[in-house]
Design a protein around this motif. Sequence first.
Motif, PDB file in Angstrom:
ATOM      1  N   UNK A 101      10.553   0.505  28.185  1.00  0.00           N
ATOM      2  CA  UNK A 101       9.228  -0.106  28.298  1.00  0.00           C
ATOM      3  C   UNK A 101       9.321  -1.496  28.918  1.00  0.00           C
ATOM      4  N   UNK A 102      10.268  -2.279  28.455  1.00  0.00           N
ATOM      5  CA  UNK A 102      10.450  -3.634  28.984  1.00  0.00           C
ATOM      6  C   UNK A 102      10.762  -3.619  30.476  1.00  0.00           C
TER       7      UNK A 102
ATOM      8  N   UNK B 207       5.146  -5.201  23.456  1.00  0.00           N
ATOM      9  CA  UNK B 207       5.262  -3.777  23.143  1.00  0.00           C
ATOM     10  C   UNK B 207       6.700  -3.382  22.845  1.00  0.00           C
ATOM     11  N   UNK B 208       7.629  -3.939  23.610  1.00  0.00           N
ATOM     12  CA  UNK B 208       9.049  -3.648  23.383  1.00  0.00           C
ATOM     13  C   UNK B 208       9.503  -4.194  22.036  1.00  0.00           C
ATOM     14  N   UNK B 209       9.041  -5.387  21.682  1.00  0.00           N
ATOM     15  CA  UNK B 209       9.396  -5.986  20.389  1.00  0.00           C
ATOM     16  C   UNK B 209       8.853  -5.150  19.236  1.00  0.00           C
ATOM     17  N   UNK B 210       7.655  -4.624  19.383  1.00  0.00           N
ATOM     18  CA  UNK B 210       7.075  -3.769  18.333  1.00  0.00           C
ATOM     19  C   UNK B 210       7.947  -2.536  18.091  1.00  0.00           C
ATOM     20  N   UNK B 211       8.435  -1.933  19.176  1.00  0.00           N
ATOM     21  CA  UNK B 211       9.313  -0.760  19.035  1.00  0.00           C
ATOM     22  C   UNK B 211      10.630  -1.155  18.366  1.00  0.00           C
ATOM     23  N   UNK B 212      11.158  -2.319  18.750  1.00  0.00           N
ATOM     24  CA  UNK B 212      12.398  -2.802  18.137  1.00  0.00           C
ATOM     25  C   UNK B 212      12.213  -3.030  16.636  1.00  0.00           C
ATOM     26  N   UNK B 213      11.075  -3.582  16.256  1.00  0.00           N
ATOM     27  CA  UNK B 213      10.800  -3.811  14.833  1.00  0.00           C
ATOM     28  C   UNK B 213      10.768  -2.486  14.061  1.00  0.00           C
ATOM     29  N   UNK B 214      10.146  -1.473  14.668  1.00  0.00           N
ATOM     30  CA  UNK B 214      10.077  -0.161  14.026  1.00  0.00           C
ATOM     31  C   UNK B 214      11.474   0.456  13.898  1.00  0.00           C
ATOM     32  N   UNK B 215      12.298   0.278  14.930  1.00  0.00           N
ATOM     33  CA  UNK B 215      13.670   0.804  14.888  1.00  0.00           C
ATOM     34  C   UNK B 215      14.501   0.076  13.839  1.00  0.00           C
ATOM     35  N   UNK B 216      14.239  -1.226  13.682  1.00  0.00           N
ATOM     36  CA  UNK B 216      14.990  -2.019  12.702  1.00  0.00           C
ATOM     37  C   UNK B 216      14.671  -1.575  11.272  1.00  0.00           C
ATOM     38  N   UNK B 217      13.422  -1.164  11.041  1.00  0.00           N
ATOM     39  CA  UNK B 217      13.063  -0.632   9.728  1.00  0.00           C
ATOM     40  C   UNK B 217      13.819   0.667   9.453  1.00  0.00           C
ATOM     41  N   UNK B 218      14.029   1.442  10.506  1.00  0.00           N
ATOM     42  CA  UNK B 218      14.769   2.697  10.391  1.00  0.00           C
ATOM     43  C   UNK B 218      16.243   2.438  10.094  1.00  0.00           C
ATOM     44  N   UNK B 219      16.797   1.383  10.720  1.00  0.00           N
ATOM     45  CA  UNK B 219      18.226   1.056  10.547  1.00  0.00           C
ATOM     46  C   UNK B 219      18.376  -0.462  10.400  1.00  0.00           C
ATOM     47  N   UNK B 220      18.275  -0.984   9.187  1.00  0.00           N
ATOM     48  CA  UNK B 220      18.321  -2.439   8.958  1.00  0.00           C
ATOM     49  C   UNK B 220      19.644  -3.101   9.346  1.00  0.00           C
TER      50      UNK B 220
END
Length: 237
Positions: A185-186, A196-209
């Motif tokens: 996306x970036x 938008x890219x940061x939002x996806x990264x935040x969601x991925x970080x919740x999946x794998x802290x």
Amino acid sequence: MKRVLVMVLLTCGMTMGAQSNSDLIKHFEAYYKQMQKQGDVQGIINGLTHLNVLSPLADRVDTLAYIYMREGQYVQALNTIGIDKKMDDSDMALEVKAISLKAVKRPELALGFFQEIFKRDPNPHLAYELAELNLQTQQIEEADKNITYGLANAKDDMKKAFYETQQPYEVSLKSAFMYLQALSLYNKDRKANIDGAVDILDAAFKESPNFNLIQITKNELLRQKQMLQAQAAEEKK
């Protein structure tokens, strides 16, 4: 008489040569098996090299190249097996060429071999490799196809290893695909798509802290956003 004598000598020489070659092959086959038994990797490499010189066989060449690859000797692996794409390449040969070319930073060449492996055995792990290589070579649309496939097919127990820290770590494969999705996306618009890219990264970080690379990438994107905002403010003055 002389002609007969010459023929006899030549025949004897050829017979002795054939016997000598056969004996050498038997010797190095025994040597190779013994090195396998001892777990001596360099000995295995030496044995296979001698056998390939004496009696080259495709399976043996593939095996030697594979061992070089497993030992991280990627140039030696490629020198052994070559980088030409062949219709009759074995699965092992394709793996050696794909991984070794990627390791020596030839993504444009590695891509074709990973594509062929994926045709033979499509799976999410290979889709990740393809997505990563397509992003590196700026083939964003193809990368998106791989990412879509990966997100749809990655199972909860599938993992992806990362090595940017001193201690390697694993994250869920799904979150790894989300990371690539953010990068994709970036790259489509490096100014408009930061949030938008940061939002996806935040969601991925919740999946794998424990996903360290996400934090590094997010910090870099936010730094770029601040720079763009500062430039815009300066232009308004």
